[in-house]
Write a protein that holds these residues in place. Structure first.
Motif: not given
Length: 364
Positions: A50-52, A57-58, A65-66, A172-175
């Motif tokens: 679940a944590w993956h 996600a996004g 996809r997980v 990747a680090v997201t906004a």
């Protein structure tokens, strides 16, 4: 055994089985990038926990996809754990319907994971095999200890994938990550943020909290802002470090609702850090994947297993103790019952020297 495998034609969908913890996911990133580089038009489905699913996600990266798998004895949970046979059967049926071209077993020696992977009926199955595990279409012998990243890259090679340049950052680090980090700890002008990570899933890998506190005071006296991070279950440990310091430190050990960070928010904070000092645990490997200068405190074979492919970003302090200080049993082949630190022979002065060297290198 010929291990020079060509690229497979007509690959539209790839399954990767690796339902384990944060550090283990980071170890797989070079292999995942290699697969995506070799098969850019294929959908890469990560079979995990679940944590993956929540974390990826996004998030841009090699995983498209997980697929969250149910608890399967021997694969992510102990072999004697209770199982929901109906849920497992439905999941296998759903995964079989995906019609995978490639399925890669990246979870151990394969005693339990290889039979599971074979039920997906992919065109080609690859992975590692211990002597008591069934053989996949292409396999390599399972050995320990071994560098995990290189071993997983070799598995990707069985599927025809070979690494090119490893991207940096690898993750990747997201906004959204940055916003969560800013909410927990607003950025300051010219901040020189040092993150201490005193926990680990294995108590033998934990440097004593009073030494983290002493190190934090040294670095705070030299102008660093100290943040102490831990999972909610590590709140007492984080508080012990903060309570042992003379200088103020920011405590980040609760849930996001109580001022702590989820995994994405932690990535947003790690990205801002000048330095991470950590036991051998997931956040250390996240920091290394993000290119953050890091001091890691390792117990013997864990350094071999966790060494990044870009070792220039890691300053390693190593304990070579193998025998339990309580009972004297050698813990290399079999773990004794004592939850004592095997890395407490690493001194504060040694870690402080490595921390200063890392900070100087990052500022150069």
């Amino acid at each position: 055994m010929d291990r020079s495998w060509p690229r497979l034609d007509g690959v539209r969908r790839i399954a990767v089985l690796r339902p384990n913890a944060v550090g283990d996911f980071v170890f797989a990133l070079p292999a995942l990038h290699a697969l995506k580089r070799t098969y850019p038009d294929a959908e890469l489905v990560f079979i995990g926990r679940a944590w993956h699913r929540a974390f990826l996600a996004g998030r841009p990266g090699p995983v498209d996809r997980v697929a969250e798998m149910p608890a399967l004895p021997g694969v992510g949970v102990p072999p004697d754990a209770p199982a929901d046979a109906h849920a497992i059967a439905l999941f296998i049926e759903r995964m079989r319907g995906e019609r995978f071209d490639l399925a890669l077993q990246m979870f151990g020696g394969g005693l339990y994971s290889n039979p599971f992977l074979m039920q997906l009926q992919a065109r080609l199955t690859v992975g590692m095999r211990a002597p008591d595990a069934p053989a996949l279409d292409r396999w390599l012998p399972y050995r320990e200890p071994i560098n995990r990243r290189l071993a997983l890259l070799e598995i990707a090679g069985l599927a025809g994938a070979w690494p090119g340049p490893l991207p940096m950052p690898e993750l990747a680090v997201t906004a959204i990550d940055r916003a969560k980090a800013a909410q927990a700890l607003p950025p300051g002008a010219g901040e020189r943020l040092v993150i201490l990570q005193p926990g680990a899933t294995d108590p033998r890998r934990c440097w004593p909290p009073e030494r983290f506190a002493a190190l934090g005071d040294m670095l705070a006296a030299e102008g660093a802002q100290i943040a102490i991070n831990g999972a909610p279950a590590e709140a007492a440990l984080v508080q012990a470090v903060a309570g042992g310091m003379r200088h103020r430190a920011v405590v980040l050990s609760g849930t996001p609702e109580s001022g702590g960070l989820d995994l994405g928010g932690l990535c947003g904070l790690l990205e801002r850090a000048a330095l991470v000092v950590s036991n051998d645990t997931g956040p250390l490997h996240l920091a290394l994947a993000l290119g953050v200068p890091s001091v890691g405190i390792f117990w013997l074979t864990n350094l071999l297993e966790g060494m990044p492919l870009r070792p220039s970003g890691l300053w390693a302090a190593l304990s070579v103790r193998t025998r339990c200080p309580v009972c004297g049993q050698d813990n290399l082949a079999q773990r004794c019952a004592h939850d004592v630190s095997f890395v407490d022979e690493v001194s504060v002065d040694e870690v402080a020297g490595l921390a200063r060297a890392a900070l100087a290198a990052s500022a150069a």
